[in-house]
Design a protein around this motif. Structure first.
Motif, PDB file in Angstrom:
ATOM      1  N   MET A 332       0.807  -1.222   0.000  1.00 17.70           N
ATOM      2  CA  MET A 332       0.000   0.000   0.000  1.00 17.70           C
ATOM      3  C   MET A 332       0.841   1.272   0.000  1.00 17.70           C
ATOM      4  O   MET A 332       0.289   2.375   0.089  1.00 17.70           O
ATOM      5  N   ALA A 333       2.155   1.153  -0.076  1.00 21.45           N
ATOM      6  CA  ALA A 333       3.012   2.337  -0.058  1.00 21.45           C
ATOM      7  C   ALA A 333       2.703   3.248  -1.239  1.00 21.45           C
ATOM      8  O   ALA A 333       2.191   2.817  -2.279  1.00 21.45           O
ATOM      9  N   GLU A 449      -2.446  -0.212 -14.174  1.00 21.61           N
ATOM     10  CA  GLU A 449      -3.209  -1.458 -14.104  1.00 21.61           C
ATOM     11  C   GLU A 449      -3.582  -1.809 -12.675  1.00 21.61           C
ATOM     12  O   GLU A 449      -4.424  -2.676 -12.437  1.00 21.61           O
ATOM     13  N   TYR A 450      -2.945  -1.128 -11.706  1.00 23.27           N
ATOM     14  CA  TYR A 450      -3.189  -1.430 -10.298  1.00 23.27           C
ATOM     15  C   TYR A 450      -4.390  -0.643  -9.775  1.00 23.27           C
ATOM     16  O   TYR A 450      -4.822   0.336 -10.371  1.00 23.27           O
ATOM     17  N   GLY A 451      -4.886  -1.059  -8.608  1.00 20.15           N
ATOM     18  CA  GLY A 451      -5.989  -0.357  -7.978  1.00 20.15           C
ATOM     19  C   GLY A 451      -6.131  -0.751  -6.520  1.00 20.15           C
ATOM     20  O   GLY A 451      -7.202  -1.186  -6.096  1.00 20.15           O
ATOM     21  N   LEU A 452      -5.070  -0.585  -5.744  1.00 17.48           N
ATOM     22  CA  LEU A 452      -5.101  -1.053  -4.360  1.00 17.48           C
ATOM     23  C   LEU A 452      -5.560   0.040  -3.401  1.00 17.48           C
ATOM     24  O   LEU A 452      -6.644  -0.034  -2.836  1.00 17.48           O
ATOM     25  N   GLY A 492      -8.455  -4.519   0.398  1.00 18.76           N
ATOM     26  CA  GLY A 492      -8.151  -5.228  -0.839  1.00 18.76           C
ATOM     27  C   GLY A 492      -8.228  -4.288  -2.014  1.00 18.76           C
ATOM     28  O   GLY A 492      -8.573  -3.115  -1.874  1.00 18.76           O
ATOM     29  N   GLY A 493      -7.905  -4.811  -3.202  1.00 21.13           N
ATOM     30  CA  GLY A 493      -7.814  -3.941  -4.366  1.00 21.13           C
ATOM     31  C   GLY A 493      -8.498  -4.481  -5.597  1.00 21.13           C
ATOM     32  O   GLY A 493      -9.203  -5.499  -5.564  1.00 21.13           O
ATOM     33  N   LEU A 494      -8.272  -3.775  -6.701  1.00 22.15           N
ATOM     34  CA  LEU A 494      -8.873  -4.075  -7.992  1.00 22.15           C
ATOM     35  C   LEU A 494      -7.786  -4.312  -9.032  1.00 22.15           C
ATOM     36  O   LEU A 494      -6.625  -3.959  -8.836  1.00 22.15           O
ATOM     37  N   GLY A 495      -8.176  -4.896 -10.152  1.00 26.08           N
ATOM     38  CA  GLY A 495      -7.253  -5.061 -11.267  1.00 26.08           C
ATOM     39  C   GLY A 495      -6.045  -5.877 -10.886  1.00 26.08           C
ATOM     40  O   GLY A 495      -6.149  -6.953 -10.284  1.00 26.08           O
TER      41      GLY A 495
END
Length: 542
Positions: A332-333, A449-452, A492-495
């Motif tokens: 999560m940094a 592409e990330y989504g945390l 939690g996250g997405l993608g």
């Protein structure tokens, strides 16, 4: 833009990264904590020496792994702390069978589950010092971070103890006076848990505790780099707490061997993994043909958005904390500081000044804010990304890498095409990107592409929340930084950051149990077929 604050070289103990059997003089505080070699560690330890631990795996008791032994290395000095047995796939089969056999009794006794988990809280607290010492030396954490892991792990255990005796289900519409219909949450059976090295105790406990509390048995494969604090110590805590045989198991071994065998094992109903996106994709591909559920919490390139009206000093303080804690080795940094162009120069100078005062060294010996990265390979990877940005015209302020020690670094003027713009760095590097407007900041934040996780800073809370609403992220925090987690909130996250599942609070029930519909009738259901002519309902087959 000219940055007139220079980050000094923060590597203060060159010899600390060399293999050595001797240690420099330590403070009185450090000497009280010190473990100079494996022998003295065993004499001093409480959890590991209470049973004379010599490297085994755990399943219904301690047993010798039939695979090769792997060393446990202190990350700051590269000295060996201990060894751990790796198991074989044949031994994993035996562990899985033992976990299967333990399911029924464990799931059927919520009071036992609750008492074991509450007792584990007491044991972990009583042995806090030993556990923190292992976290510090095994993962390169500073003591404050190790203490935070213990505190949060105790909270995970306590929260899971509550889950054990709560009712999880609903009474459904009857559909008739003779019918009772319920939807109940039931455990998967055996949960396979694969955990990372960066926050080894907590990120294991985040899955282990609720999985156990909700009636599953567990097979835990910790990362080899932190096998003690991420696995062996948890087994000792639960063993002392009275966990029944086969309910909790620790199986050290290579990810490509034991990890993959655990994913594919027919007796494992759910796989929970925390780690890199690349490994998460591999796990998903292995589990897909089996139609097996996987819970994936993966990487991030988390945006820290600073709007033009933000408190620049406060935003930079949050930005430094969210970037540099545990050397940036947190999913999560902050991956990108997206700052409005009106304040980007002020913000960057403030951030650089904060980075410049952070001390780096051996966290077991020195009073420092940053320790080493997990290994020299990871530090070299971080350095490559920094040098790519420098070569492409970015302004880099930071010291030089020494072995696994990478000092806090600030890169400004980052644009698309640089590796620092899109890649997860997982190191103490602040990437600053200028935004022309709120709309531009949102666009940049979503250009990944990330989504945390994400954070937004503004004096206008309506404006901040309006921006936050449009950031594609599983979590978002206003006037804070994105590293936030607790046992009561869905995390939690997405993608590329995850499979959509969540850990924490009510999400734990969704994650570690599944629905089962159960109906009960007071009289048998007869259906609509015609009844036989015989009064007795019996037709001769002669």
């Amino acid at each position: 833009m000219v940055l007139n604050v220079r980050v000094k070289c923060l590597y203060c103990r060159t010899k600390a990264v060399q293999r050595a059997s001797t240690r420099p003089a330590r403070s009185a505080r450090s000497r009280r904590l010190a473990v100079t070699n494996v022998t003295t560690a065993i004499k001093k330890s409480v959890l590991l020496t209470a049973r004379g631990w010599t490297g085994e795996a755990y399943s219904g008791g301690w047993f010798r792994g039939a695979g090769d032994q792997m060393p446990v290395i202190e990350k700051a000095t590269l000295s060996q702390l201990a060894v751990v047995d790796q198991i074989t796939t044949a031994q994993l089969d035996q562990v899985a069978e033992r976990a299967r056999d333990a399911r029924k009794g464990w799931a059927a006794d919520p009071q036992l589950r609750r008492s074991v988990l509450l007792r584990a809280c007491e044991i972990l607290e009583a042995n806090r010092g030993e556990v923190v010492e292992w976290i510090v030396r095994e993962s390169g954490s500073i003591p404050a971070k190790g203490n935070g892991e213990v505190t949060d792990s105790i909270a995970e255990l306590a929260n899971a103890a509550d889950l054990a005796t709560e009712e999880h289900g609903v009474i459904l519409r009857k559909g008739g006076t003779e019918l009772t219909s319920v939807a109940e949450r039931v455990p998967y059976g055996t949960v396979g848990i694969i955990t990372p090295w960066n926050v080894p105790l907590l990120l294991a406990m985040r899955s282990v505790a609720p999985a156990l509390g909700l009636g599953n048995t567990v097979i835990l494969k910790p990362d080899n780099q932190t096998a003690i604090s991420g696995g062996i110590l948890i087994a000792r805590v639960l063993e002392e707490a009275g966990v029944p045989s086969g309910v909790f198991n620790v199986v050290p071994g290579a990810g490509t061997v034991i990890g993959e065998a655990l994913i594919l094992h027919p007796l494992v109903g759910l796989v929970s993994f925390t780690g890199s996106t690349m490994t998460g994709r591999r796990i998903a591909s292995l589990a897909a043909p089996l139609l097996k559920k996987v819970a994936l919490e993966l990487g991030g390139k988390n945006p820290h958005v600073v709007l033009a009206d933000a408190d620049v000093d406060g935003a930079a303080a949050s930005g430094a904390w969210g970037t540099f804690q545990h050397q940036g080795q947190v999913c999560m940094a902050i991956g990108r500081h997206i700052v409005d162009s009106e304040v980007v120069d002020r913000y960057t100078s403030n951030l650089v000044a904060r980075a410049a005062i952070l001390r780096q060294g051996d966290p077991f010996v020195d009073e420092v804010e940053l320790g080493p990265l997990i290994n020299e390979r990871q530090a070299a990877h971080v350095e490559e990304i920094v040098e790519d940005a420098r070569a492409r015209g970015a302004v880099v302020v930071g010291g030089e890498r020494h072995g696994a020690f990478m000092p806090p670094t600030v890169i400004s003027g980052v644009v698309p095409g640089m590796r620092a713009y899109g890649e997860e760095i997982f190191g103490p590097v602040a990437v600053v990107i200028a935004a022309k407007s709120d709309e531009d900041a949102i666009r940049i934040a979503n250009d990944t592409e990330y989504g945390l996780s994400a954070s937004v800073h503004s004096a206008d809370l309506l404006r901040a929340n309006s921006v936050a609403d449009r950031i594609r992220s599983g979590m978002v925090h206003i006037n804070a930084q994105p590293i936030n987690d607790n046992p009561w909130s869905p995390m939690g996250g997405l993608g590329a950051s995850g499979s959509g599942g969540r850990f924490g609070g009510p999400a734990n029930v969704e994650m570690f149990t599944t629905w089962r519909w159960r109906t009960t009738r007071t009289v048998p259901e007869r259906g609509f077929f015609p009844e036989p002519k015989s009064q007795s309902g019996h037709v001769s087959l002669d």
